[in-house]
Design a protein around this motif. Structure first.
Motif, mmCIF file in Angstrom:
data_model
loop_
_atom_site.group_PDB
_atom_site.id
_atom_site.type_symbol
_atom_site.label_atom_id
_atom_site.label_comp_id
_atom_site.label_asym_id
_atom_site.label_seq_id
_atom_site.Cartn_x
_atom_site.Cartn_y
_atom_site.Cartn_z
ATOM 1 N N MET A 70 -6.880 -4.919 0.163
ATOM 2 C CA MET A 70 -6.849 -3.941 1.258
ATOM 3 C C MET A 70 -5.423 -3.479 1.541
ATOM 4 O O MET A 70 -5.193 -2.315 1.857
ATOM 5 C CB MET A 70 -7.472 -4.539 2.516
ATOM 6 N N ALA A 71 -4.453 -4.379 1.427
ATOM 7 C CA ALA A 71 -3.055 -3.987 1.588
ATOM 8 C C ALA A 71 -2.666 -2.989 0.498
ATOM 9 O O ALA A 71 -1.966 -1.998 0.750
ATOM 10 C CB ALA A 71 -2.150 -5.210 1.541
ATOM 11 N N ASN A 72 -3.146 -3.233 -0.716
ATOM 12 C CA ASN A 72 -2.924 -2.315 -1.847
ATOM 13 C C ASN A 72 -3.570 -0.970 -1.567
ATOM 14 O O ASN A 72 -2.951 0.087 -1.737
ATOM 15 C CB ASN A 72 -3.500 -2.954 -3.123
ATOM 16 N N LEU A 73 -4.820 -1.000 -1.133
ATOM 17 C CA LEU A 73 -5.553 0.232 -0.832
ATOM 18 C C LEU A 73 -4.840 1.052 0.241
ATOM 19 O O LEU A 73 -4.843 2.287 0.206
ATOM 20 C CB LEU A 73 -6.976 -0.115 -0.373
ATOM 21 N N ALA A 74 -4.240 0.340 1.206
ATOM 22 C CA ALA A 74 -3.556 1.006 2.322
ATOM 23 C C ALA A 74 -2.137 1.436 1.966
ATOM 24 O O ALA A 74 -1.426 2.008 2.804
ATOM 25 C CB ALA A 74 -3.529 0.075 3.534
ATOM 26 N N GLY A 75 -1.703 1.150 0.725
ATOM 27 C CA GLY A 75 -0.368 1.558 0.300
ATOM 28 C C GLY A 75 0.752 0.734 0.904
ATOM 29 O O GLY A 75 1.875 1.225 1.069
#
Length: 339
Positions: A70-75
């Protein structure tokens, strides 16, 4: 008992895996695993022994992987997600240690439960140690909102466990009451694990809420499949003895549906086996037969697919990407465990 009951199902999720998710977060997971090892260290030798017995027992670490994803998805660009993912895994491990004491479980993830090897007191206290370490890491990240989300989750998880204790052996429990239990004891940590990534990335509220919705509904689906597996899986894919829920008098959705749909004799069976704690080994086969008669296992899996669909829709807010595709497949994987 190694009883295997095939589900009457079209298997639309069969073949799904989390390999894509594992691959995409592997570098960060190495850092999380290193942090987990370093934070279980203590001069009190029993603490790392008990903690590592469970931590090294082959769990998928799905919850911390979701935090990283999710951190990756959120940039997100930074290191805070690694500590938050380790915090999530410590919270999960602590609840497992505590649960095994409450449930008097003998097995966990296919191994002897820590409470059997070191005793109930050690299991509870090491669980408390891990919770303390989790909160230390949350504070180090420096996000008051992330700390609020995860600390609130810890309280909700405890509430869910107490609700389950109150509902134990109560065959009058209805589906809404049961869903409230699993939202607390299982789905809340999934939701919090998914929400903190976009929070530390400073993403808009709508995206934070979408990530939380994904985690909450995935968590509900995950637990419902666990409920079905307890009556139709194997010890190998369940990580504990098949029928443990039945022997412990737990009221899960297959029981709720079977009791509601049953005749007077069948309801009397559930009351005797679960409320009066008079279940024999042969009664497990009777319970499974009743569940199949009323399609309770099949419909539990259908409910799981319903919540899985809500989880998938929650991610539609985000543009197509490899990490999004991996998280969508993760939903299918969690449901495919029933096959």
């Amino acid at each position: 008992m190694g009883l295997v009951v095939p589900f009457e199902d079209k298997n639309p999720d069969k073949g799904a895996s989390i390999e894509s998710l594992v691959s995409l977060v592997s570098a960060d997971m190495e850092r999380v695993n290193a942090m987990i090892l370093s934070r279980t260290g203590s001069d009190v030798t029993m603490i790392p022994e008990v903690a590592n017995h469970l931590i090294s027992s082959g769990g998928k670490r799905l919850r911390p992987m979701l935090t990283l994803a999710m951190a990756n998805l959120a940039g997100y660009h930074g290191d805070g997600h690694v500590k938050l993912a380790a915090s999530v895994e410590f919270m999960h491990t602590a609840t497992l240690l505590h649960d095994d004491v409450v449930d008097e479980s003998d097995m966990r993830r296919g191994r002897i439960a820590a409470r059997i090897r070191w005793g109930n007191q050690a299991s509870v206290l090491v669980g408390d140690f891990l919770l303390g370490q989790a909160f230390k890491m949350m504070v180090e990240v420096g996000s008051l909102r992330a700390l609020d989300i995860l600390s609130s989750a810890a309280a909700v998880i405890a509430e869910g466990e107490v609700m389950q204790l109150a509902a134990a052996k109560n065959t009058e429990t209805n589906e809404d009451e049961y869903l409230a239990v699993i939202r607390g004891k299982t789905a809340e940590l999934f939701a919090a694990a998914c929400e903190v990534g976009p929070v530390i990335a400073g993403r808009p509220k709508a995206e934070q809420a979408a990530c939380r919705s994904y985690g909450m509904n995935l968590g509900i689906a995950f637990q419902l499949i666990d409920d079905a597996l307890d009556y139709g899986g194997t010890s190998a894919n369940l990580g504990k003895n098949v029928g443990d829920d039945f022997r412990e008098g737990k009221i899960t959705l297959p029981v709720v549906l079977s009791f509601r749909r049953g005749n007077d004799d069948e309801r009397a069976f559930w009351r005797r086996a679960l409320e009066e704690n008079e279940a024999s080994d042969s009664d497990l086969e009777t319970a499974i037969a009743i569940m199949h008669r009323h399609r309770a296992l099949e419909h539990t899996i259908e409910r799981a697919r319903h919540y899985g669909a809500i989880a998938r829709d929650a991610l539609e807010l985000f543009p197509k990407s490899a990490i999004k595709d991996a998280m969508l497949e993760t939903v299918d994987f969690c449901i495919a465990r029933a096959h």
